[in-house]
Scaffold this motif. Structure first.
Motif: not given
Length: 306
Positions: A65-73, A283-291
């Motif tokens: 698992t890797v992450e970026k800026d608490k908006i993508l895992q 391979i999975s991605y969780l993405i936080v939306p902008e709006e």
């Protein structure tokens, strides 16, 4: 031949009780290409830039698992069968989890390109990772320091109501991502709806915009499954979407992609990736939306499990 025989891979099993034996983990592969490629699609930073990756070990395989800026895992789950030898005994909790700099690990794995025999071992919490590579009788040994750091964030994707999900052939999504890579674009709008356009992705750049719609009918071969409870429109940083696209470009054996969206607008993309042994890996991605835009009045009693 003597050196090669030292890397000969055999599968052994132990009947000892895991709780009463010292912790030990090791895995071997006769070709590093598949393992290295999966790790490389998780690399979010440029070469040599530090990026922590957390490896969680189980008897059935490993999750990275890797992450970026608490908006993508991003995470990859690889079954033990992709290795010719996979051993895990003893220990629990922290022993079965370690963090390393992904850039350094990949740099070591690529010493001989993608064709090396590899052996990776780990002795437990706080110990270094031992990596041995062999190619045509030449052996390189690396010791990689493990890092201290927090466990991966729990994005709680399933704690919010799951409103929409689809399973589609990855090749169509791969082509779509390529079309959306336009100059000046900063975000991608993803719409899922119970009626046309069903699924659409759009991006606008400096002087051009692009919108791609995917049909859902008896004649269409795009979707294997499509279940949409309500209209939802969310925007996501295009750089994060491009990271998801990278895995489709590098993993030609990805046949299917699962798309899920919860009521908070969080997007989950999961690529099904076949191993050379025929195993199913992810391979999975969780993405936080902008709006987030959705119909709050729709399906007020909807359950979390669709």
């Amino acid at each position: 031949a003597g050196m090669a025989s030292q890397m000969e891979l055999s599968l052994r099993s132990s009947g000892s009780d895991e709780k009463s034996t010292p912790f030990h983990f090791s895995c071997k592969a006769i070709n590093s290409e598949y393992f290295t490629t999966i790790l490389s699609v998780l690399q979010m930073e440029k070469d040599r830039q530090k990026q922590g990756a957390v490896f969680a070990l189980t008897p059935d395989g490993m999750k990275v698992t890797v992450e970026k800026d608490k908006i993508l895992q991003a995470s990859a789950y690889m079954k033990s069968s992709i290795f010719q030898e996979y051993k895990l005994s003893g220990g629990e909790g922290k022993d079965r989890e370690f963090r390393v700099d992904l850039s350094i690990l990949l740099e070591c794995l690529k010493v001989f390109g993608d064709s090396a025999h590899i052996e990776l071992s780990y002795g437990g919490h706080g110990e270094d990772i031992s990596l041995t590579l062999e190619n045509q009788g030449v052996i390189t040994e690396c010791s990689i320091r493990t890092l201290q750091g927090p466990r991966p964030l729990d994005f709680n994707f399933r704690s919010a109501i799951l409103i929409n999900q689809a399973s589609m052939k990855s090749k169509y999504l791969k082509d779509c991502f390529s079309e959306l890579d336009i100059p000046g674009a900063t975000s991608v709008e993803v719409i899922m709806a119970p009626s046309a356009p069903f699924l659409s992705l759009a991006a606008s750049g400096d002087s051009v915009s692009c919108k791609i719609e995917f049909p859902h009918n008896e004649q269409s071969e795009v979707f294997d499954h499509f279940q949409c409870q309500q209209y939802a429109s969310n925007r996501y940083n295009i750089g994060l979407i491009q990271m998801c696209a990278k895995s489709l470009a590098k993993m030609p054996k990805s046949d299917t992609t699962m798309i899920q969206m919860n009521i908070e607008g969080m997007l989950k993309l999961q690529h099904v990736v076949r191993g050379k042994d025929g195993s199913t890996n992810f391979i999975s991605y969780l993405i936080v939306p902008e709006e987030v835009q959705y119909d709050e009045s729709a399906y007020p009693g909807m359950s979390q499990d669709m």
